[in-house]
Motif scaffolding. Structure first.
Motif, PDB file in Angstrom:
ATOM      1  N   GLU A 100       2.757   9.447   4.877  1.00 38.48           N
ATOM      2  CA  GLU A 100       2.964   7.362   5.239  1.00 38.48           C
ATOM      3  C   GLU A 100       3.786   6.642   5.337  1.00 38.48           C
ATOM      4  N   TYR A 119       1.165   9.434  -5.876  1.00 40.20           N
ATOM      5  CA  TYR A 119       1.165  10.560  -5.162  1.00 40.20           C
ATOM      6  C   TYR A 119       2.241  11.578  -6.605  1.00 40.20           C
ATOM      7  N   ARG A 176       1.350  -1.497  -0.331  1.00 42.33           N
ATOM      8  CA  ARG A 176       0.325   0.057   0.188  1.00 42.33           C
ATOM      9  C   ARG A 176       0.997   1.748  -0.070  1.00 42.33           C
ATOM     10  N   ARG A 177       2.080   1.335   0.637  1.00 38.98           N
ATOM     11  CA  ARG A 177       2.825   2.624   1.082  1.00 38.98           C
ATOM     12  C   ARG A 177       3.637   2.745  -0.358  1.00 38.98           C
ATOM     13  N   ARG A 217       1.944  14.186   1.438  1.00 38.80           N
ATOM     14  CA  ARG A 217       1.523  13.012   1.838  1.00 38.80           C
ATOM     15  C   ARG A 217       2.546  11.741   1.912  1.00 38.80           C
ATOM     16  N   HIS A 222       1.523   4.407  -2.795  1.00 38.25           N
ATOM     17  CA  HIS A 222       0.644   5.415  -2.615  1.00 38.25           C
ATOM     18  C   HIS A 222       1.474   5.929  -2.878  1.00 38.25           C
ATOM     19  N   ARG A 223       2.680   6.266  -2.315  1.00 42.69           N
ATOM     20  CA  ARG A 223       4.012   7.083  -3.759  1.00 42.69           C
ATOM     21  C   ARG A 223       4.369   6.847  -4.590  1.00 42.69           C
TER      22      ARG A 223
END
Length: 194
Positions: free
Chosen positions: A193, A172, A164-165, A189, A168-169
């Protein structure tokens, strides 16, 4: 009432390294079965005599079953590691397509998205500095939520959290590349995270 110090619950037997299959095959039916007086549950409590559990643990059958269970556990860990690596590779290779919108349209959609989420500020309060930028990033992040399906098939907090990290990275970073004015908020953000 039975003396609980001489009996083990099914969970207690499992804590000693037994699998459900080993309990069924080696112990069979519980010595005592009934309702738990401490809480309401439709599932009966299964209690096994501690002396009987210890006696079975000294048998060669138990040693063989424990070895098989350990090998199965190692195989399942290897399978989970392969699945995790495959998901991380898929996340790293997936092309991320950020919707390209003119500035006023992105602002309008971000404000509408904020209203749809029913995030209300106190009456008469004006949005703080940078609020519109945060709303735009939130809107775009929501627009990219279809990529969350890349996480399917991962179980466990550690592997799923790592994937998930990474996802999301990447999301973004894609937003920052498409909208340079939002890059600072995207970096913030990513840092949050971790």
């Amino acid at each position: 009432m039975t003396d609980r110090t001489t009996y083990l619950s099914h969970a207690g037997v499992r804590r000693r390294g037994w699998t459900d299959a080993m309990v069924r095959e080696l112990l069979g039916a519980p010595d005592v079965q009934g309702r738990d007086p401490r809480r309401f549950s439709l599932t009966p409590v299964r209690l096994y005599l501690l002396a009987r559990v210890e006696a079975v643990e000294r048998t060669p059958e138990f040693a063989g079953a424990a070895a098989v269970a350990g090998a199965g556990s190692a195989a399942s860990v290897a399978l989970a590691d392969r699945r995790r690596a495959a998901v991380l590779a898929a996340i790293g290779a997936a092309p991320i397509e950020v919707p390209r919108l003119p500035g006023p349209e992105l602002e309008r959609r971000a404000v509408r998205h904020r209203r749809l989420l029913a995030v209300r500020a106190p009456a008469g309060a004006a949005p703080g500095p940078g609020a519109l930028v945060r709303w735009q990033v939130s809107y775009l992040r929501h627009a990219l939520s279809r990529y969350e399906s890349l996480l399917d098939g991962l179980y466990g907090d550690g592997a799923r959290g790592e994937a998930r990290r990474l996802l999301h990275r990447r999301l973004y970073e894609a937003i920052a590349a498409a909208y340079p004015a939002l890059a600072r908020e995207c970096r913030r953000r990513i840092a949050l995270e971790g």
